[in-house]
Write a protein that holds these residues in place. Structure first.
Motif, PDB file in Angstrom:
ATOM      1  N   SER A 402     -63.828 -68.145 -27.066  1.00 23.03           N
ATOM      2  CA  SER A 402     -64.274 -67.130 -27.940  1.00 23.03           C
ATOM      3  C   SER A 402     -62.723 -66.199 -27.313  1.00 23.03           C
ATOM      4  N   GLY A 403     -63.042 -65.558 -29.003  1.00 30.68           N
ATOM      5  CA  GLY A 403     -61.395 -64.786 -28.544  1.00 30.68           C
ATOM      6  C   GLY A 403     -62.361 -63.464 -29.529  1.00 30.68           C
ATOM      7  N   ALA A 404     -63.261 -63.006 -29.589  1.00 33.70           N
ATOM      8  CA  ALA A 404     -64.174 -61.911 -29.602  1.00 33.70           C
ATOM      9  C   ALA A 404     -63.811 -60.653 -29.001  1.00 33.70           C
ATOM     10  N   GLY A 405     -63.243 -59.823 -30.124  1.00 35.98           N
ATOM     11  CA  GLY A 405     -62.443 -58.558 -29.025  1.00 35.98           C
ATOM     12  C   GLY A 405     -65.005 -57.751 -28.707  1.00 35.98           C
ATOM     13  N   GLU A 406     -64.624 -57.025 -28.054  1.00 37.56           N
ATOM     14  CA  GLU A 406     -66.057 -56.333 -27.516  1.00 37.56           C
ATOM     15  C   GLU A 406     -66.234 -55.571 -28.903  1.00 37.56           C
ATOM     16  N   ARG A 407     -66.000 -54.925 -29.441  1.00 40.43           N
ATOM     17  CA  ARG A 407     -67.014 -55.130 -30.620  1.00 40.43           C
ATOM     18  C   ARG A 407     -67.615 -56.114 -31.333  1.00 40.43           C
ATOM     19  N   VAL A 408     -66.726 -56.753 -31.353  1.00 37.19           N
ATOM     20  CA  VAL A 408     -67.282 -58.417 -31.851  1.00 37.19           C
ATOM     21  C   VAL A 408     -69.044 -58.455 -31.412  1.00 37.19           C
ATOM     22  N   TRP A 409     -68.411 -58.966 -29.925  1.00 37.90           N
ATOM     23  CA  TRP A 409     -69.488 -59.044 -28.904  1.00 37.90           C
ATOM     24  C   TRP A 409     -70.353 -58.626 -29.477  1.00 37.90           C
ATOM     25  N   VAL A 410     -70.729 -57.398 -28.758  1.00 34.86           N
ATOM     26  CA  VAL A 410     -72.094 -56.281 -28.850  1.00 34.86           C
ATOM     27  C   VAL A 410     -72.632 -56.188 -29.980  1.00 34.86           C
ATOM     28  N   GLU A 411     -71.184 -56.189 -31.357  1.00 29.94           N
ATOM     29  CA  GLU A 411     -72.551 -55.716 -33.074  1.00 29.94           C
ATOM     30  C   GLU A 411     -73.044 -57.318 -33.038  1.00 29.94           C
ATOM     31  N   LEU A 412     -72.891 -58.777 -32.740  1.00 35.38           N
ATOM     32  CA  LEU A 412     -73.074 -60.372 -32.933  1.00 35.38           C
ATOM     33  C   LEU A 412     -73.937 -60.361 -33.386  1.00 35.38           C
ATOM     34  N   LYS A 413     -75.044 -60.313 -34.294  1.00 37.09           N
ATOM     35  CA  LYS A 413     -76.033 -60.780 -34.827  1.00 37.09           C
ATOM     36  C   LYS A 413     -76.712 -61.725 -35.639  1.00 37.09           C
ATOM     37  N   ASN A 414     -77.410 -62.557 -35.237  1.00 38.39           N
ATOM     38  CA  ASN A 414     -78.344 -63.008 -37.137  1.00 38.39           C
ATOM     39  C   ASN A 414     -77.498 -61.606 -38.568  1.00 38.39           C
ATOM     40  N   PRO A 415     -76.948 -62.947 -39.347  1.00 37.96           N
ATOM     41  CA  PRO A 415     -77.563 -61.740 -40.439  1.00 37.96           C
ATOM     42  C   PRO A 415     -78.604 -61.489 -41.226  1.00 37.96           C
ATOM     43  N   HIS A 416     -78.705 -60.119 -41.520  1.00 36.35           N
ATOM     44  CA  HIS A 416     -80.658 -59.532 -41.727  1.00 36.35           C
ATOM     45  C   HIS A 416     -80.880 -61.329 -43.067  1.00 36.35           C
ATOM     46  N   LEU A 417     -82.175 -60.922 -43.717  1.00 30.76           N
ATOM     47  CA  LEU A 417     -82.831 -62.180 -44.054  1.00 30.76           C
ATOM     48  C   LEU A 417     -82.489 -61.953 -45.389  1.00 30.76           C
ATOM     49  N   LEU A 418     -82.146 -60.680 -46.138  1.00 32.82           N
ATOM     50  CA  LEU A 418     -81.176 -61.078 -47.427  1.00 32.82           C
ATOM     51  C   LEU A 418     -79.934 -62.182 -47.653  1.00 32.82           C
ATOM     52  N   TYR A 419     -79.419 -61.714 -46.406  1.00 28.65           N
ATOM     53  CA  TYR A 419     -77.459 -63.301 -46.959  1.00 28.65           C
ATOM     54  C   TYR A 419     -79.004 -64.548 -46.879  1.00 28.65           C
ATOM     55  N   TRP A 420     -80.087 -64.826 -46.343  1.00 29.42           N
ATOM     56  CA  TRP A 420     -80.793 -66.531 -46.473  1.00 29.42           C
ATOM     57  C   TRP A 420     -81.046 -66.910 -47.742  1.00 29.42           C
ATOM     58  N   PHE A 421     -81.109 -65.754 -48.846  1.00 28.49           N
ATOM     59  CA  PHE A 421     -81.973 -66.062 -49.990  1.00 28.49           C
ATOM     60  C   PHE A 421     -80.959 -67.346 -50.128  1.00 28.49           C
ATOM     61  N   VAL A 422     -79.718 -66.527 -50.257  1.00 26.35           N
ATOM     62  CA  VAL A 422     -79.316 -67.708 -51.762  1.00 26.35           C
ATOM     63  C   VAL A 422     -78.456 -69.386 -51.164  1.00 26.35           C
ATOM     64  N   PRO A 423     -77.939 -69.467 -49.820  1.00 24.42           N
ATOM     65  CA  PRO A 423     -78.060 -70.483 -49.395  1.00 24.42           C
ATOM     66  C   PRO A 423     -79.641 -71.315 -49.095  1.00 24.42           C
ATOM     67  N   LEU A 424     -80.884 -70.896 -48.855  1.00 22.69           N
ATOM     68  CA  LEU A 424     -81.839 -71.488 -49.069  1.00 22.69           C
ATOM     69  C   LEU A 424     -82.304 -71.869 -50.717  1.00 22.69           C
ATOM     70  N   LEU A 425     -81.923 -71.557 -51.729  1.00 18.44           N
ATOM     71  CA  LEU A 425     -82.541 -71.542 -52.462  1.00 18.44           C
ATOM     72  C   LEU A 425     -81.334 -72.349 -53.654  1.00 18.44           C
ATOM     73  N   LEU A 426     -80.243 -72.652 -52.962  1.00 21.25           N
ATOM     74  CA  LEU A 426     -78.946 -73.649 -53.305  1.00 21.25           C
ATOM     75  C   LEU A 426     -79.471 -74.195 -53.005  1.00 21.25           C
ATOM     76  N   ILE A 427     -80.128 -75.047 -51.277  1.00 20.48           N
ATOM     77  CA  ILE A 427     -80.013 -76.353 -50.743  1.00 20.48           C
ATOM     78  C   ILE A 427     -81.495 -76.695 -51.128  1.00 20.48           C
ATOM     79  N   ALA A 428     -82.136 -75.715 -51.867  1.00 18.93           N
ATOM     80  CA  ALA A 428     -83.845 -76.445 -51.793  1.00 18.93           C
ATOM     81  C   ALA A 428     -83.283 -76.936 -53.355  1.00 18.93           C
ATOM     82  N   ALA A 429     -82.219 -76.621 -54.723  1.00 17.90           N
ATOM     83  CA  ALA A 429     -81.832 -76.605 -55.528  1.00 17.90           C
ATOM     84  C   ALA A 429     -81.773 -78.172 -55.704  1.00 17.90           C
ATOM     85  N   ILE A 430     -81.064 -78.338 -54.812  1.00 19.89           N
ATOM     86  CA  ILE A 430     -79.799 -79.978 -54.410  1.00 19.89           C
ATOM     87  C   ILE A 430     -81.064 -80.669 -53.940  1.00 19.89           C
TER      88      ILE A 430
END
Lengths: 550, 477
Positions: A402-430
């Protein structure tokens, strides 16, 4: 039906540009997305994806040129239209909530307008429509770029490309005075076919940003993610590919042209692979991966139009899929884009990592299904390079030190579900497009073992240079070989012709001759003793000369 | 029948008289004469559009013919006739002059003489474009020089007076040669020889060579082709008054028009060599001017180069052995005139802001959003983007050139590309935020153009866009 759908989308774009709002921007962006998506849904439900003659506007009809704008749909173009429609919807979707985008209506409006111009390009069957659509794509893409520095470079590359394309098409038009693109086949053996072929290749390479011309595309890393994504898959690079597809007949003008395309496609893939390892910026890496994919598509085109068309729309959408999963760690790490400031994210972003693995598997699955005897080496080569680079980067982000700074480390989390929709849709299409597993998967087994090894050993670390790669060597090369010599030539010409030859020799000589005549005349009219006699004698001599020559 | 062509020629003269008699003082600041001049041009535009709608589209077939007896012995008439090509040029010139008038509307001094001479210039150039016989043609060809000389002398602020004298001297030499050629033609032909009838005269080999060479040099002296480019450049690019700059840079058009009207499509054997030489010189000059414009820092020189390179490009189109593309040349010229006039007016404003506030050109547009929009549009249209009639018509001309001589076409294309890149480079030099503009106080920043200016430029932009879809949108049918 098709023409109406495109015109409605263009209308949405124009309205978005005219009625910019500073308040409730997300709501307006959502309304734009909803409007465009609903037009597309209605179009699909009405079974609009069938060939149609469409809308025809008679543009020029004089003694010199007759041409029309035609917005129709042919069977061949359907997968291409589906791809661009999907990219538009995905970009408008991200445009609603991606926080780094501040002028959502403006960018959304331009996405819709570029889409319209792209449809004009895809539907073009004549030279003028092709040229106009290309110029309009350039103009509107230009307004999506963030800084003037990027705009300038973009404009130069694309403008030169457009002028070269215009030259090529002007030569073709001049032969039969017909604007149909099938006139390209009528170029005779004596019509400078090699020269026209070189112009064609250069125009397309410049527009698509293939190897040596990729510098302007790498600048897009300074744009926001959504804009970069749309610019790559919805604007000029893909426009270059479509131009080449439309004018593929030129490739047969000379034996050297298709091999040259192959070489540049291979160099683009190799150069982008090296660039994706070297670059530190995640958005730059994304652009390099997309360039690799573009290189592959050009190589497929050199194998024949059918080979390219059969990979549409899923192969380029696979590029969008990879970009959308790469976005996840960036969003999760508070929009940090430097790989050197990431690492060890697996602990806090397990779900994102899982989705990334599924996306990689989806890409593998797609490539396996697209492989055949003709394209075997190209797809194998691409798969190895692309997956090697991807796994290296993903390994560093999720499992690396890890080279992440303190700010990144504190805020690090999975993005909210809106960001998941496109990859899931495209994987499903394939998986929906190719539901059955294939025995060719066995071919990739050694590759997968090798990739796992890469994960553990992190072998590319030694090659990774922690600075932003911007392809500056290409700029230096052009400056040294083209720009500076031309400038020197300009100065030398001015000095030699204007200053030395005209100013200091011709004008000066003329002036001095007149002065000499005046001086002689003054002497002859002077009040010296012999002036009158000399004047008289010279008059007589002049008369004698006239008499003699007559 | 209404004598439209005579009215179009006389209207500016009438306007000139009213301008001459109009009063202006400290309070009106030249607005009174300016308004009379604008009104004159506006009314003439109305007549031009009306005349355009009366004639059949096409090149070469002179219509609405009018003839007025001038001298009985020898019998010399003033004959007028127009085709849509000539009327289109007149329309373009009027719009360009109108743009120029907009550019000088705040000029502090000399509004009356400026407007008097520009209206005289307009009257003469209208007569020139509509002349139907060689004497009328010659008279207006020569008469054009007087108002231009006065304007350049009074408002041009030419960098070197010598150049101005040289410019006039060579133009007069050209006019003298044309006069000599016309006298020879007069002696060999009918008394009122029509422009198109020259090719039917039998002058003999030596006579043909002498006459065509004289005509060649006369028209070439008006166009910035090597070796004539040098003094034309030094005078035209040095003019600081936008209206005078525009008028002076309309002058080369008279040379091109002369070649068009005089030039037989089937070139006589005796002058084949001259034609070949002229073509080579034209292409080389295009490249030469484009290269110099690229390295030159003076934006006015770049605009001058833009206009010159396109003029020479159109001239190459004129020399093609076909009449079919001449209307396309006209459409392109129309757009070219409007673009370079708008560029000059906008640049002139920027330069005045630069000099009054001691600003550099780099990044100046970053504090002028309205100017930036208008200027970007004009520069992009000038660079060849599909924003005006230049786009499709240049394509047609280029196709003709490529068919005729690929090498010449490629060289011409290289020059066009170079000048376009030069314009774009200049645009982005001015748009780049290389100056810490935001750090400057409000009074030190360049002042943007007004809403009225932007509206005016938008109207010009709309005309250009309309010309892209239909170059003769103002004609019925």
């Amino acid at each position: 039906m098709f023409a109406w759908a495109v015109l409605k989308i263009a209308g949405c774009g124009v309205l978005a540009e005219l009625f910019q709002r500073n308040r409730l921007v997300r709501t307006w962006a959502f309304l734009l997305f909803a409007a465009v998506a609903s037009v597309m849904v209605v179009f699909f439900l009405a079974n609009g994806m069938s060939a149609s003659a469409g809308f025809i506007y008679k543009w020029f009809d004089n003694q010199a040129i007759k041409t029309s704008i035609i917005l129709g749909l042919s069977v061949q173009n359907i997968p291409i239209v589906v791809f661009f429609a999907a990219v538009l919807c995905i970009s408008l979707y991200y445009n609603i909530f991606y926080p780094k985008e501040l002028r959502r209506l403006r960018s959304g409006g331009f996405y819709a307008l570029i889409f319209t111009a792209m449809m004009l390009l895809v539907a073009s069957t004549n030279i003028m429509q092709l040229l106009v659509s290309v110029f309009f794509i350039d103009l509107m893409t230009f307004y999506l770029l963030w800084t003037d520095k990027i705009k300038r470079k973009f404009l130069f590359y694309n403008f030169i490309s457009d002028v070269l394309l215009m030259l090529l098409l002007a030569a073709v038009w001049g032969i039969g005075h017909k604007t149909q693109l099938n006139q390209l086949l009528r170029i005779g053996a004596n019509d400078n076919r090699l020269l026209l072929g070189i112009i064609w290749l250069t125009a397309v390479f410049l527009k698509s940003g293939l190897f040596l011309f990729h510098n302007y595309i790498l600048d897009w890393q300074e744009n926001g993610f959504v804009r970069s994504l749309y610019l790559f898959y919805g604007a000029t690079p893909l426009a270059g590919l479509i131009i080449m597809l439309k004018t593929a007949a030129v490739g047969h003008y000379h034996n050297f042209l298709w091999p040259a395309l192959d070489i540049f496609a291979a160099l683009t893939m190799l150069g982008s692979f090296a660039g994706s390892i070297r670059a530190d910026n995640l958005k730059a890496k994304m652009l390099y991966w997309n360039l690799m994919l573009l290189g592959l598509m050009f190589a497929l085109l050199s194998l024949g139009q059918k080979e390219l068309l059969r990979v549409f729309p899923l192969l380029p959408l696979c590029g969008v899929l990879i970009s959308s999963v790469i976005l996840l760690p960036m969003v999760g790490a508070a929009y940090e884009t430097s790989i050197s400031k990431m690492g060890g994210f697996a602990g806090k972003m397990k779900l994102s990592l899982g989705l990334t693995f599924i996306a990689l598997a989806g890409e593998l699955h797609l490539l396996i299904n697209l492989i055949n005897e003709k394209n075997y080496w190209w797809i194998m080569g691409f798969a190895i390079l692309h997956l090697l680079s991807l796994t290296f980067v993903i390994g560093r982000i999720y499992f690396g030190q890890s080279g992440a700074g303190e700010r990144v480390w504190v805020e690090l989390k999975n993005p909210h579900l809106l960001y998941w929709f496109v990859p899931l849709l495209l994987i499903a299409a394939i998986w929906f497009a190719y539901p059955s597993p294939d025995i060719k998967l066995a071919l990739f087994l050694p590759l997968c073992i090798f990739l796992s090894w890469c994960f553990s050993k992190d072998m590319f670390n030694r090659f990774a240079i922690r600075k932003d790669a911007s392809g500056e060597y290409a700029v230096t090369l052009f400056n040294l070989l083209l720009i500076e010599p031309l400038k020197v030539l300009g100065r030398v010409l001015w000095l030699l012709i204007d200053f030395v030859l005209l100013e200091k020799v011709l004008y000066s000589l003329a002036g001095k001759s007149i002065n000499l005549c005046i001086a002689i005349s003054m002497r002859l009219h002077g009040n010296t003793r012999f002036a009158g006699a000399v004047f008289f004698m010279s008059g007589l001599m002049a008369l004698a000369a006239v008499y003699y020559f007559k | 029948m209404v004598p439209y062509l005579l009215l179009i020629t006389i209207m500016p003269l009438v306007g000139m008289i009213f301008v001459f008699t109009a009063k202006d003082n400290e309070k009106t600041k030249g607005r009174n004469v300016l308004n009379v001049a604008i009104l004159t041009v506006g009314m003439n535009l109305f007549l031009i559009v009306r005349a355009l709608n009366l004639i059949k589209p096409g090149y070469g077939n002179l219509q609405l013919s009018e003839s007025y007896n001038w001298i009985n012995t020898p019998q010399i008439n003033l004959s007028f006739g127009a085709d849509s090509f000539a009327m289109l040029l007149i329309f373009g010139v009027h719009l360009a002059v109108l743009i120029g008038m907009w550019g000088v509307r705040n000029a502090a001094r000399g509004q009356k003489p400026r407007m008097v001479f520009v209206l005289l210039f307009l009257s003469m150039i209208n007569g020139f474009f509509m002349a139907a016989d060689i004497f009328s043609f010659f008279i207006f060809f020569e008469a054009l020089l007087l108002p231009l000389y006065m304007m350049v002398g009074m408002f041009g602020e030419a960098r070197r007076r010598n150049n101005l004298f040289r410019f006039m001297l060579y133009n007069l030499c050209g006019a003298f040669l044309l006069f000599a050629a016309i006298v020879v033609l007069y002696n060999h032909g009918e008394k009122n020889l029509l422009l198109g009838g020259i090719k039917n005269l039998h002058l003999g080999s030596a006579g043909e060579t002498a006459v065509w060479t004289a005509i060649f040099i006369a028209f070439m002296s008006r166009i910035p082709i090597w070796p004539f480019h040098s003094w034309i450049a030094s005078v035209n690019s040095g003019i600081k008054d936008p209206l005078v700059f525009i008028s002076a840079n309309i002058m080369p058009l008279t040379g091109i028009y002369g070649f068009m009207r005089f030039w037989p499509k089937t070139v006589p054997d005796t002058i084949v060599l001259q034609v070949a030489v002229l073509e080579v010189i034209s292409v080389i000059t295009m490249l030469f001017i484009a290269l110099i414009a690229w390295v030159n820092r003076d934006i006015r020189y770049k605009i001058f180069s833009f206009a010159s390179i396109y003029y020479i490009f159109f001239l190459l189109g004129v020399f093609l052995p076909t009449d079919q593309i001449l209307l396309n040349v006209g459409y392109s010229l129309f757009a070219c005139l409007l673009i370079f006039a708008s560029m000059e007016v906008l640049v002139s404003y920027q330069l005045s802001e630069q000099s009054s506030k001691n600003l550099s050109a780099g990044g100046i547009l970053s504090s002028m959003p309205k100017m930036s929009k208008a200027f970007s549009f004009m520069m992009l249209a000038g660079a060849g983007f599909p924003l005006s009639a230049m786009f499709i018509n240049n394509f047609v001309i280029m196709a003709g050139l490529m068919n005729y001589s690929l090498v010449s076409a490629l060289a011409a294309a290289a020059a066009l590309l170079l000048i376009s890149v030069t314009l774009l480079q200049e645009l982005y030099r001015r748009k780049d935020e290389i100056n810490p503009v935001s750090a400057l106080s409000l009074k030190d920043k360049a002042k943007d153009i007004s809403g009225g200016d932007l509206f005016f430029m938008t109207a010009v932009g709309v005309i250009l866009l309309l010309s892209l879809f239909n170059p003769v949108w103002f004609m019925k049918g």
